[in-house]
Design an enzyme around this catalytic site. Structure first.
Site, mmCIF file in Angstrom:
data_model
loop_
_atom_site.group_PDB
_atom_site.id
_atom_site.type_symbol
_atom_site.label_atom_id
_atom_site.label_comp_id
_atom_site.label_asym_id
_atom_site.label_seq_id
_atom_site.Cartn_x
_atom_site.Cartn_y
_atom_site.Cartn_z
ATOM 1 C CB CYS B 256 13.248 -2.340 46.199
ATOM 2 S SG CYS B 256 13.507 -1.081 45.143
ATOM 3 C CG HIS B 346 7.512 -2.361 46.283
ATOM 4 N ND1 HIS B 346 8.672 -2.444 47.690
ATOM 5 C CD2 HIS B 346 9.535 -1.712 45.460
ATOM 6 C CE1 HIS B 346 9.653 -1.392 47.070
ATOM 7 N NE2 HIS B 346 9.631 -1.318 46.460
ATOM 8 C CD GLU B 348 6.754 -4.228 49.640
ATOM 9 O OE1 GLU B 348 6.866 -5.520 49.205
ATOM 10 O OE2 GLU B 348 7.083 -3.061 49.509
#
Lengths: 1097, 374
Positions: B256, B346, B348
């Site tokens: 990001c 993202h 994650e």
């Protein structure tokens, strides 16, 4: 990779007749697939026995076979058409099972046909419960603890470990047929016994009970590059234990955190990969323990399902359409999202609204059926609604059902509500449970108590509490001002509900609301929560702030659909609505569809120019008319194609100043109101059966005496044959009046002379004010008195003379003119003793319009829509939409015969008598088409019932006295054909009298003989009988023969209940014995008809 | 429950009326919309949302309450919260308290009963803009507008100092340690070091202000640059540290904001998207494999890079590794001559799908030196 270049011809298999668990959602998916494949330049060969579908219209495929969906018939079609590939994942369990059977029989290999979408291995892995559980374990997820059983002994042993209650699920059945929950050994014996029978592999799964857990579904898609997307999550409001088809369901899932949802998504993706669905959609069901989050995978369908149709309508992502593209080689990122146009299909739709689906049941049609909702699906249809909140969507969905009592209501005082009683009753899941929940909550039962009783998640219960609180505010408000109304509307309250709470009329509330400027806005279903601009006008109403549906300045037509499917009003009406949309679009109108049935083609955003997914109530329709009428020219609203639902709105719409196109409401009234219609008939010199209206038993008996028994009795003001019975004597009449209805001056009973042994004739016709076009004349195979929807019929008529046809033609024309029809008209006649009686006339699209269209090769519904909007029959003849000369009453000599057969849901409702009567109970229909009546009838039986008619074996015969003379002749022909005949005493005597060899079997009430001689039921259950002929005397579950017919249902044996049906069956059996029937496409059929016409003309 | 009136004022003067949700008071920020149907708790606690007023397109918010496992940081970062229907009750076995209590407890001003779809369409067409939410002692609208217009803009905002950890801390590898990673905290989410720890990485999360000397003293096998709020054009220090890492040939991975830092270090520019990507359904194609992942996004800025060819940078050749299929925005960069890569979204994924988790394996591969440039 673009589409595969090695596939030129694709065969698509449809799902056959509408049955519970497999309904018109597969017409939607199949129609989408056919459209897509043809747009890709492929040759499409379609097989579907159901003539009521859009997909079987000849323009949706290159070769359309309305033939039985059996491996034998499909093989014949494969041999003839030589497709390169078979797409079997869009036609429900029927298509999948047929494809598997073709594979096992080596047919696919023999003809070099590749199964696309899901291959044999994947189907096996997905559908075989044992293998599926292994896969679930391999990917590290959990299944319910279970045991596979192949016998009752297996079952009894397994249950010692699993404990009661235990869930029973037969393998390879659709819609959960044969499943159930056993609470004790007696239950287990019954449910598992039937399940072992229902499963084609004699296999049932017993499973630890997870009743009461939260239930979810995911709809996934995968492409050949292994990209997987989740199209939609669905949460069941009714927890585990109720079949998802019978549950109220919500999209998206509302009570999961992201962590739990993503876990479910991960497992779903791992499953679709491990099962190996190459391309296309699948549906996976999950259960979650509400106390600790333990997640269990329940099952998967490696194909497009009912839930896929719901998910498509709920999200705007057309699963079947995309699945068809994926099957021929595209990947998700190569397919554009129709709605945004700019973004690809490789994404996951996100919703900024709530979708609620509610099931529609038909238990009132099946007295004696168990109304408890279980893991076997029992609903016959569903309605879906979209709102900006759950409460708005729920209340819209409930009123979309059009069932009395479905919408929430509030008693005058809380003291009127028996909370403890309600809490007790709601423990048993059943149709209407949510109303009990709402009333109990309103009367003070806490959320915890209701949650304990039902397992419904507290979040949903709290939403219902909020609705109740709103009702209290509406009732308590000093004045009904804009703020009160707006609040009420945001919670989904209808004008009718507000009217009830304020003791006003619905109209008063509407006028007040309009005066205060409280109106809905319309939002768009756009797949992306407004992130991108939407180009598809697919709208729903909400009492929110911004309106997005901007009406055009075009000339437009609003078409009202038929709402949720129910018995008597199903896909046949959607068929006509869709054709109206297609043809009026071509004729230059902007077409606007209003409907709330997610299973249909009409609610596909591709069908009309604009789609409003809205309830079909006066309030909801008026708001759409208001918006659409504000700009451009509204030519009118089409009400005559969607069945009783839109027809019922016609007068009120006209009263509100809305233009109705086609037959005007006063003409509809003329046909529906008995007295007025009587005058029309009298003026035209047409006879009707003698009749009268009774307000007491004495009056009823007097009428019966005057017109003569048997008589047809029914409450006044009923639809679809509700509560109608044939009564043969005073005793039965008294019994009927006591049992079936209340008779008093306010609720009179209609008593008609019943024409015993009459031939019933159904006519569909078009009338433009001057000319009549007889679309088709259908002769019923069963006698008059059996609901036309349940009766088999033949077109062209088999026994009518040219003079009869001419009389029918003249009578139909006189009725059309007398009533003032503009568009479609259906008339039912009975021909008895040379007299042609008019039974009834319906100035609207009938259930038989699609059948007639296919049998005669003419687009009747399209022509009707054009006539309603001003075209004349002469215009349509010159345009080519209708034949240039002749009509359906003048089919050329030698024209093939089409037979329509009804499909009945008795297998779902154990204990319900299967005898046909004036009350319609069929869910669907099939068509058989061939050169002779016998073969066409045999095909229709093959298509309607697994196994069809036997060509050898044993027939059990029991004839009512009045049927003995005619029945014996038919039985003799069966005997001549080599069948062994079993009969009960009286029938056996009658057969012996004419020299037919017969064995007597014991009646059920006689019990087994001294040497253990079996009773009829024993013989049937032992598999010693291949065909049952049992014509009853009278009706009602206590009548002799009930157990025999029930046994027939359990064993899946063809059961004939009329002598006329027997005669047809004998003709079919004889023709089947004389050779294997051929197959022909509708396109060949139409070409043959044209050639025959040309030769005659 | 009766709620105070509240008003939402956009910098272009458009006013939306609703009711107070969460804390009563006044707040300012950049109005952005998030299209996720789940994961509000993760969204609220994502430091990248610092100084943003988040509009949720999902109509029902708060159904599952707030639990102790799902926050992505120690506090709520959004400056304001806009929803349609807050849930009156909490229903989830993990829930500890209601969302509204949590918002109040942390002083987050929100507004409800807003036509969030209409507001989203407005922002989509006109772009993200400054906004104020006012409840309680609400003044006159013209003054409110002036207050909104006086609030700081996101362009040129350097917010790293607000969100970075004051002290370095260590997230130990789960199981055997294979790698030591320094994660430069530009607003890191809790799930990110967790995903690395799952793969045998011990993660030293360090303040954004750390110098390359401090970082290299940890002797990391790789350096990670996290997500975070603000305009990447202001992140001069992070870009310097990135250049040092690239120069040193230490494997680098960015997510990001970290992707934008890598881009700027490579000499690329960054720009503000009209309304950004915020949701968990975004299709991203890995151009090396042709595979499409459904990914979680939260970015208002993006890297401007040539999509169709390998390009030269001060650190050798590089290419765009990932693109968003919705709008062709650059979603990932890969250096071909130094061990570095980054993605704009993202992996994650909290909230969001786990499709892109393999990128952490790629980072491990880079550190293993097994990554062969194509």
């Amino acid at each position: 990779m673009p589409r595969r270049s090695d596939i030129r011809t694709v065969m698509v298999i449809g799902s056959g007749p509408i049955v519970i668990g497999q309904a018109c959602e597969f017409d939607y998916s199949g129609t989408q697939a056919c459209r897509v494949l043809r747009a890709e330049g492929l040759r499409v060969v379609l097989v579907n026995s159901n003539p009521a579908t859009i997909m079987t219209d000849p323009e949706f495929a290159d070769a359309t076979y309305v033939e039985p969906i059996t491996p034998e018939y499909v093989e014949r079609i494969i041999a003839k058409e030589r497709p390169d590939a078979l797409l079997a994942t869009l036609g429900g369990q029927t298509a999948l099972n047929t494809a598997m059977a073709l594979h096992r029989a080596g047919v696919l290999d023999r003809y070099g046909v590749e199964l696309i979408g899901a291959d044999v291995e994947a189907i096996e892995r997905g559908e075989n419960r044992e293998r599926f559980k292994e896969i679930v374990a391999q990917i590290g997820a959990e299944s319910a603890r279970s045991a596979i059983c192949h016998s009752m002994a297996d079952c009894l042993e397994a249950v010692t470990d699993l404990g009661y209650p235990v869930v029973v699920r037969p393998s390879f059945t659709m819609g959960g047929a044969g499943s159930g929950i056993a609470y004790d050994e007696a239950d287990l014996q019954r449910i598992a016994g039937a399940g072992l029978q229902a499963s084609p592999t004699s296999e049932v799964l017993l499973e630890e009970s997870i009743i009461g857990w939260k239930e979810y579904e995911l709809e996934l898609m995968r492409d050949h590059r292994d990209n997987v997307v989740v199209i939609c999550s669905i949460e069941n409001l009714d927890p585990m234990g109720v079949h998802t088809g019978d549950s109220i369901t919500v999209a998206p899932a509302l009570t999961l955190t992201d962590r739990e949802y993503q876990h479910m998504r991960d497992v779903g993706i791992a499953i679709i990969r491990a099962v190996g669905v190459d391309t296309g959609g699948c549906n996976i069901q999950f259960a979650i323990n509400p106390d600790n989050g333990r997640m269990i995978v329940i099952e998967m369908n490696p194909r497009v399902s009912r839930s896929s149709a719901l998910a498509s309508k709920a999200t705007g992502f057309p699963i079947a359409k995309i699945a068809a593209r994926l099957a021929i080689g595209y990947s998700l990122d190569e397919i554009p999202n129709d709605i945004t146009q700019k973004t690809p299909a490789s994404f996951e739709p996100t919703l900024d609204y709530i979708v609620v689906k509610v099931p529609r049941f038909a238990f009132e049609k099946f007295p004696g059926a168990d109304t408890t909702l279980t893991t076997t699906m029992k609903s016959v249809g569903e309605a879906m609604a979209i709102g900006r909140s759950f409460s708005e969507a729920l209340q819209k969905a409930l009123r979309s059902l059009e069932s009395r009592g479905a919408s929430f209501a509030w008693p005058r005082t809380r003291e009127d509500v028996d909370v403890a009683g309600l809490l007790g009753r709601m423990r048993r899941p059943h149709d209407g449970r949510l109303s009990l929940v709402q009333q109990a909550l309103w009367a003070g039962a806490g959320i915890d108590a209701v949650h304990d009783a039902t397992g419904i998640d507290p979040w949903f219960l709290e939403q219902i509490v909020q609705i109740n609180d709103e009702a209290d505010r509406i009732r308590a408000a000093d004045t009904l001002d804009a703020q009160v109304l707006r609040h009420a509307k945001r919670r989904g309250f209808s004008d009718a509900q507000i009217a009830q709470l304020r003791a006003l009329s619905e109209r008063e509330v509407r006028e007040l609301r309009h005066a205060l400027g409280v109106r809905p806005v319309y939002k768009t279903v756009d797949t992306c929560a407004a992130e991108f601009e939407a180009y598809t006008p697919y709208h729903y109403s909400s009492y929110d702030q911004e309106n997005e549906a901007i009406p055009s300045d075009r000339r437009k037509v609003i078409i009202l659909g038929s709402g949720p499917n129910r018995i008597g009003q199903g896909i046949e009406f959607d068929y006509s609505c869709v054709h109206a949309a297609l043809t009026l679009k071509e004729a230059g109108f902007e077409t606007i569809m209003v409907n709330c049935n997610p299973e249909t083609v009409s609610t596909d955003y591709d069908t009309s120019d604009r789609l409003y997914f809205e309830p079909l109530t006066l309030e909801d329709v008026l708001e759409i008319v208001h918006l659409e009428g504000s700009v451009g020219e509204l030519a009118g609203v089409v009400v005559q194609l969607g069945g009783q639902t839109p027809l019922g709105l016609a007068q009120a719409l006209e009263d509100a100043g809305v233009p109705i196109v086609g037959t005007p409401p006063r003409a509809i009234h003329l046909a529906e109101e008995r007295g007025a219609f009587g005058s029309v008939l009298a003026a035209a010199g047409l006879p009707a059966p003698a009749h009268g209206t009774a307000r007491s038993f004495a009056e009823a008996r007097a009428i019966a005496e005057r017109v003569g028994y048997p008589v047809l009795v029914r409450p006044s003001y009923v639809l679809g044959g509700r509560g109608m019975e044939i009564v043969y004597d005073d005793g039965m009449l008294a019994d009927y009046l006591e049992r079936a209805t209340t008779v008093n001056p306010e609720h009179p009973v209609l008593v008609d002379r019943f024409l015993d042994d009459a031939v019933e004739i159904d006519v569909d016709a078009l009338f433009d004010g001057t000319d009549i076009y007889i679309a088709g004349i259908m002769e019923h195979i069963e006698e008059a008195g059996i609901h036309s929807g349940d009766s088999a019929c033949a077109l062209p008529a088999i026994t009518l003379t040219e003079a009869d046809v001419e009389r029918i033609r003249r009578s139909t024309s006189a009725i059309a003119e007398g009533v003032g029809v503009l568009g479609l008209l259906n008339v039912q006649f009975a021909l008895a003793d040379g007299e042609l009686y008019v039974l009834e006339a319906n100035p609207r699209a009938s259930r038989t319009v699609p059948f007639v269209s296919k049998a005669t090769g003419v687009h009747v519904a399209k022509a009707a829509a054009r006539i309603m909007l001003g075209a004349s029959i002469a215009d349509l003849r010159s345009e080519g939409l209708l034949p240039s000369t002749g009509d359906g009453s003048t089919l050329p000599r030698g024209a093939p015969v089409a037979v329509k057969e009804a499909v009945l849901p008795f297998g779902r409702f154990h204990g319900v008598d299967t005898v046909l009567g004036p009350e319609m109970r069929s869910t669907g229909e099939v068509m058989g088409l061939d050169d002779t009546f016998g073969v066409a009838f045999a095909k229709s039986q093959e298509a309607a019932y697994s196994g069809g008619l036997p060509t050898q074996g044993t027939v059990f015969v029991s004839l009512a006295d009045r049927d003995k003379v005619r029945g014996v002749a038919s039985v003799r022909r069966l005997s001549d054909a080599g069948f062994r005949i079993f009969a009960t005493d009286g029938t056996a005597a009658a057969l012996r009298e004419v020299g037919v060899p017969v064995d007597v079997v014991r009646k059920q009430h006689e019990g087994r003989g001294p040497q253990g001689e079996p009773t009829t039921v024993d013989a049937i259950m032992a598999g010693d009988v291949d065909l049952i002929v049992n014509t009853p005397y009278g009706v009602g579950p206590r009548v002799d023969g009930y157990e025999i017919r029930t046994a027939a249902v359990v064993k899946g044996i063809a059961s004939i209940t009329t002598v006329q049906g027997l005669a047809a069956a004998v003709a079919g059996i004889e023709s089947m014995r004389s050779g294997t029937p051929g197959v022909r496409s509708l396109q060949e059929h139409a070409a043959a008809l044209t050639a025959l016409r040309a030769r005659e003309g | 429950m009766t709620r105070d009136p509240a008003v939402l004022v956009l910098e272009d003067g458009r006013v939306w009326h609703g009711h107070s949700f969460g804390a009563v008071g006044t707040t300012f920020g950049e109005a952005v919309f998030n299209t996720g149907m789940s994961g509000y708790q993760e969204t609220l606690t994502d430091p990248s949302y610092h100084r943003q007023v988040v509009v949720m397109t999902a109509p029902h918010i708060g159904n599952t309450g707030v639990n102790d496992e799902d926050p992505e940081s120690s506090r709520i970062w959004v400056s304001g919260y806009v929803v349609r229907d807050p849930s009156p009750i909490v229903s989830n076995w993990r829930a500890r308290r209601s969302l509204e209590d949590e918002l109040r407890g942390q002083g987050i001003v929100g507004i409800c009963d807003i036509d969030t779809r209409a507001l989203t369409r407005y922002l989509r067409d006109r772009g993200a803009m400054r906004v104020g939410i006012f409840s309680g002692e609400v003044g006159r609208t013209p003054d409110l507008l002036a207050a909104v217009q006086a609030s700081p803009s996101m362009v040129g905002a350097d917010l790293t100092a607000d969100v970075t950890t004051p002290e370095a801390y260590v997230v130990p590898a789960l199981g055997e340690e294979h790698f030591r990673v320094v994660a430069v905290d530009l607003g890191i989410k809790a799930m990110t070091p967790h995903r690395m720890a799952e793969r045998g990485m011990t993660v030293h999360v360090v303040p954004a202000g750390w110098s390359w000397t401090q970082i290299s003293a940890v002797r990391p096998d790789g350096v990670f640059f996290s997500n975070g709020p603000g305009d990447p054009a202001t992140a001069r220090h992070a870009v310097e540290v990135m250049r040092d890492a690239l120069g040193a040939g230490v494997p680098v991975f960015g997510i990001c904001f970290g992707n934008q830092i890598l881009g700027r270090a490579l000499g690329l520019s960054t720009y503000k998207l009209r309304f950004g990507h915020r949701g968990i359904n975004q299709p991203v194609m890995d151009r090396a494999t042709g595979k499409v992942d459904i990914t979680a996004h939260n970015h208002g800025f993006a890297v401007d890079a040539p999509r169709d060819a390998i390009f030269d940078t001060p650190f050798g050749r590089a290419r765009v590794s990932h693109v968003c299929l919705n709008d062709d925005v650059v979603e990932g960069l890969e250096c071909l001559d130094v061990p570095a890569c980054s993605v704009q979204y993202h992996p994650e994924a909290a909230a969001g799908p786990h499709d892109a988790a393999y990128l952490f394996d790629r980072f491990a591969d880079l550190m293993r030196g097994a990554h062969a440039p194509a």
